[in-house]
Enzyme design. Sequence first.
Site, PDB file in Angstrom:
ATOM      1  CB  CYS A   1      -0.987  -0.013   1.162  1.00 37.27           C
ATOM      2  SG  CYS A   1      -0.251   0.079   2.816  1.00 37.27           S
TER       3      CYS A   1
ATOM      4  CG  HIS B   1      -4.538   0.203   3.892  1.00 38.34           C
ATOM      5  ND1 HIS B   1      -3.822  -0.699   3.125  1.00 38.34           N
ATOM      6  CD2 HIS B   1      -5.544   0.642   3.085  1.00 38.34           C
ATOM      7  CE1 HIS B   1      -4.385  -0.803   1.930  1.00 38.34           C
ATOM      8  NE2 HIS B   1      -5.427   0.011   1.880  1.00 38.34           N
TER       9      HIS B   1
ATOM     10  CG  HIS C   1      -7.078   0.621  -1.366  1.00 36.62           C
ATOM     11  ND1 HIS C   1      -7.204  -0.288  -0.339  1.00 36.62           N
ATOM     12  CD2 HIS C   1      -8.219   0.471  -2.102  1.00 36.62           C
ATOM     13  CE1 HIS C   1      -8.352  -0.923  -0.428  1.00 36.62           C
ATOM     14  NE2 HIS C   1      -8.989  -0.487  -1.486  1.00 36.62           N
TER      15      HIS C   1
END
Length: 255
Positions: free
Chosen positions: A157, A209, A221
């Site tokens: 990520c 994240h 993402h």
Amino acid sequence: MYGICNLSIVPLRLEPTDLSEMVNQLVFGEHFTVLEKFKKWSKIKLSYDGYEGYIDNKQYENISEELYHQLNNQEQYYSGELIDFIFDKDNNLTTVPLGARLPFYKDNSFSLNDKTFSYEGKVNHGILNKQSIVETAYHFLNVPYLWGGKTPFGIDCSGFTQTVYKLCGFKLLRDASEQATQGDVLSFIEESEPGDLAFFDNEEGTITHVGIVMNDYNIIHAHGKVRIDKLDHSGIYNTDTQQHTHKLRVIKKIV
């Protein structure tokens, strides 16, 4: 001591063994300081973001201190193709992924140490506008998730957000928790613009994240793969599983 990555993609490991987890990657043209050198491994610190780890001694070239500082102060050019080839003077081929650095690039050629290479693909250079962040992010759509990865062959990520921003001329740190220390906090999701970063935390409150905000409350993402989902006040709503997967912590404006 100093070094530079002369291969397409090289793993950076947590410990000096091939069995250790890959925590990051070097792509062609990235340079670094060698903190400690052992028989088979070197502990290095990347110039770009200060990230540390271990790299196999067979997978980089030494460079002089003078060249290291020249690379730090030089304008940066990056490969803009998902995958392409570079050629040396003997027409030997080396593959380079999107985001590979092309040191001293000019007129379709660049140099690494005393070797000159030709490269005829698209080049990313300079600071692009904010809209380019989302446009660049689309290049990674459906790339598989890979812990420590930051290329079109596998990406995590924060490797995704860092690489996208790098290609647009903006510097991010490597991990999501580090990136969350950059930029300005937005009070409401309605204040966000395409290209801003949204961060998400776990049950302990640790940021784990990050993704890039898009138009119409969408987010791109890396989760299983680089994908587009919905973003709301609670977090990320997975359009395939019809459930929330990440809890929103903060949205930051970097650009």
